[in-house]
Design an enzyme around this catalytic site. Structure first.
Site, mmCIF file in Angstrom:
data_model
loop_
_atom_site.group_PDB
_atom_site.id
_atom_site.type_symbol
_atom_site.label_atom_id
_atom_site.label_comp_id
_atom_site.label_asym_id
_atom_site.label_seq_id
_atom_site.Cartn_x
_atom_site.Cartn_y
_atom_site.Cartn_z
ATOM 1 C CB VAL A 23 105.279 45.598 -0.286
ATOM 2 C CG1 VAL A 23 105.847 44.958 0.983
ATOM 3 C CG2 VAL A 23 104.680 44.535 -1.195
ATOM 4 C CG LEU A 43 115.211 54.633 -7.519
ATOM 5 C CD1 LEU A 43 115.545 53.594 -8.588
ATOM 6 C CD2 LEU A 43 116.268 55.734 -7.485
ATOM 7 C CG ASP A 248 102.646 13.380 39.461
ATOM 8 O OD1 ASP A 248 102.790 13.322 38.219
ATOM 9 O OD2 ASP A 248 101.576 13.111 40.029
ATOM 10 C CE LYS A 270 102.446 10.025 44.954
ATOM 11 N NZ LYS A 270 101.004 10.141 45.232
ATOM 12 C CG ASP A 303 90.604 10.505 36.136
ATOM 13 O OD1 ASP A 303 89.861 11.278 35.517
ATOM 14 O OD2 ASP A 303 90.366 10.121 37.303
ATOM 15 C CB ILE A 306 92.106 6.125 37.501
ATOM 16 C CG1 ILE A 306 90.617 6.313 37.189
ATOM 17 C CG2 ILE A 306 92.561 4.722 37.112
ATOM 18 C CD1 ILE A 306 90.240 6.065 35.752
ATOM 19 C CB THR A 331 92.612 6.958 32.878
ATOM 20 O OG1 THR A 331 93.464 6.189 33.737
ATOM 21 C CG2 THR A 331 91.859 6.004 31.950
ATOM 22 C CG MET A 382 102.064 2.704 38.853
ATOM 23 S SD MET A 382 101.311 3.481 40.301
ATOM 24 C CE MET A 382 99.682 2.707 40.312
ATOM 25 N N GLY A 411 103.398 6.202 26.992
ATOM 26 C CA GLY A 411 102.225 6.194 26.120
ATOM 27 C C GLY A 411 101.748 7.571 25.708
#
Length: 457
Positions: A23, A43, A248, A270, A303, A306, A331, A382, A411
């Site tokens: 190692v 050692l 936003d 927004k 999206d 949309i 979307t 909305m 969501g």
């Protein structure tokens, strides 16, 4: 972030490894490759250490560990099979403010060592923070297969060109665009791999003398409904190449963390009924930044085409002759319904789906008679503040009061919350939810109990 990734300059600096086995040998190889002035204390030593010492590559100190070995060190590694000794080395290093790695004991160490993909001078380090070295190794192996072996030659050649590029191109934006052209030029990469000096020179001169397009551009990018994993690959590429990102409040922090670190970020927060920045001013911000020759990303939740007013923003750019493109996003209707176990269409219940804005402005009355028809799914964006009106109008035009409804808040995010009921309860349900929320109305909502996979996780 539990650890800060850094690259240490160890050339001709004293480093100590305590341990003389396999190692310790692996750690010694890394330090020697980095040019460290290495002392190894143990050692007993495996033959490789003796060979290195005979070649004058390192110094061996045979015998018990002595803390004085740390006095001139910049960095230490404890790599023995004796936990108590490793702890002693770590504590001695800590008292001297020397970084110390303890093999297989990340909690006892002040630094950990990542898995490395070496395309010097390009280096890629992968770490699981010490929690799963096997996972880090598997990721390293995958990256090894993706990164060409000649990538280091490309990086080294770029270093040789830096002075000339700085003289040739006046602004940071021009230089970045040049480097992007150079790094994706397959002919140059192949010429470097073949050490074809004539082709290297020809391709470089062509790239340097080729006129740059000084016009800026705007890319409209859909960020998806919330979960950063739903951002498209092309969307990710665009936000990592942007000079300016205009975003936003629907864009999650996880997605903003993926933005190029030195990009300017402009928040235009927004939401329904409130605009931190008026839409016309947003249009002008995009136009103004693009006219400076910058690559601008307009990042929108869901999206952009949309209910995102993306068309209005692009009309402004089109009228000004600014180049633009669009990267669609998932979307909210698609994301929220999928993460709520509600199929928007179903052979038995819905042959169509309608996406409707809940902004019921004066003079913009909806066609409630058609919306109240059976065999379809309604999704209101909305619509939280208008839920009582939506309930009243749909019942007035003939939709049964027992029609299933659901409201999805945040969501696809880990904070997603869904409540469901019937149309007669819609106004009351809406008072229990916060924005951003989506309203889904239709027989398909009744499948939620059976298909709700996300909350069950």
């Amino acid at each position: 972030m539990d650890h800060l990734p850094i690259f240490c300059q160890l050339r001709d600096r004293d480093c100590l490894i305590v341990g003389g086995g396999d190692v310790a040998e692996r750690k010694a190889r890394l330090l020697l490759d980095a040019g460290a002035r290495l002392t190894v204390n143990a050692l007993a030593f495996i033959p490789q250490f003796t060979a290195w010492a005979d070649a004058g590559m390192l110094t061996l100190v045979e015998g018990p560990f002595d803390e004085s070995l740390l006095d001139t060190c910049w960095l230490a590694i404890a790599a023995t099979d004796d936990d108590a000794l490793n702890q002693r080395v770590s504590e001695a290093a800590e008292s001297r403010r020397i970084f110390c790695n303890v093999v297989d004991a990340p909690k006892a160490a002040s630094f950990i060592m990542p898995s490395i993909i070496d395309r010097s001078p390009l280096m890629v380090a992968v770490s699981s923070g010490g929690t799963s070295p096997v996972l880090a190794r598997l990721l390293r192996e995958k990256l090894e297969s993706l990164l060409p072996l000649h990538l280091g030659q490309v990086a080294k050649y770029a270093g040789q060109l830096r002075g000339r590029v700085k003289q040739q191109f006046a602004t940071m934006g021009e230089r970045r665009r040049f480097w992007e052209k150079l790094f994706v030029n397959d002919r140059l990469a192949q010429s470097l791999a073949n050490n074809d000096q004539k082709a290297i020179t020809e391709t470089t001169e062509q790239l340097i003398n080729e006129p740059l397009d000084h016009r800026g551009e705007v890319v409209l990018v859909g960020a998806g409904p919330g979960d950063a994993g739903l951002l498209t690959l092309k969307g990710l590429q665009q936000i990592q190449q942007a000079d300016v990102v205009v975003y936003d409040r629907l864009v999650s922090d996880d997605i903003m963390n993926l933005v190029r670190r030195d990009a300017d970020r402009v928040f235009v927060g927004k939401r329904a009924g409130y605009h931190c920045v008026p839409q016309e001013e947003i249009n002008q911000i995009l136009l103004r930044e693009a006219q400076k020759g910058k690559r601008v990303v307009r990042l929108k939740g869901g999206d952009p085409f949309i209910f995102g007013r993306g068309g209005e923003e692009l009309e402004t750019l089109c009228n000004a002759g600014i180049p633009f493109s669009v990267v669609p996003g998932i979307t909210a209707a698609s994301g929220c319904s999928a993460y709520s176990g509600i199929p928007l269409t179903h052979r038995d219940y819905a042959q169509s789906v309608r996406l409707i804005t809940g902004h019921l402005k004066t003079g913009g009355e909806l066609d409630w008679e058609n919306l109240a028809a059976e065999k379809q799914t309604l999704v209101f964006y909305m619509g939280l503040n208008q839920a009582a009106t939506i309930q009243q109008k749909l019942i007035e035009y003939g939709m049964p009061g027992e029609m299933p409804v659901a409201i999805v808040e945040n969501g696809t995010a880990v904070t997603q919350r869904v409540i469901d009921g019937t149309l007669t309860q819609l106004g009351e349900l809406a008072q229990q939810m916060n924005s951003p929320s989506l309203i889904i109305i239709g027989r398909v909502v009744g499948l939620r109990d059976k298909l709700n996979w996300f909350s069950n996780h």
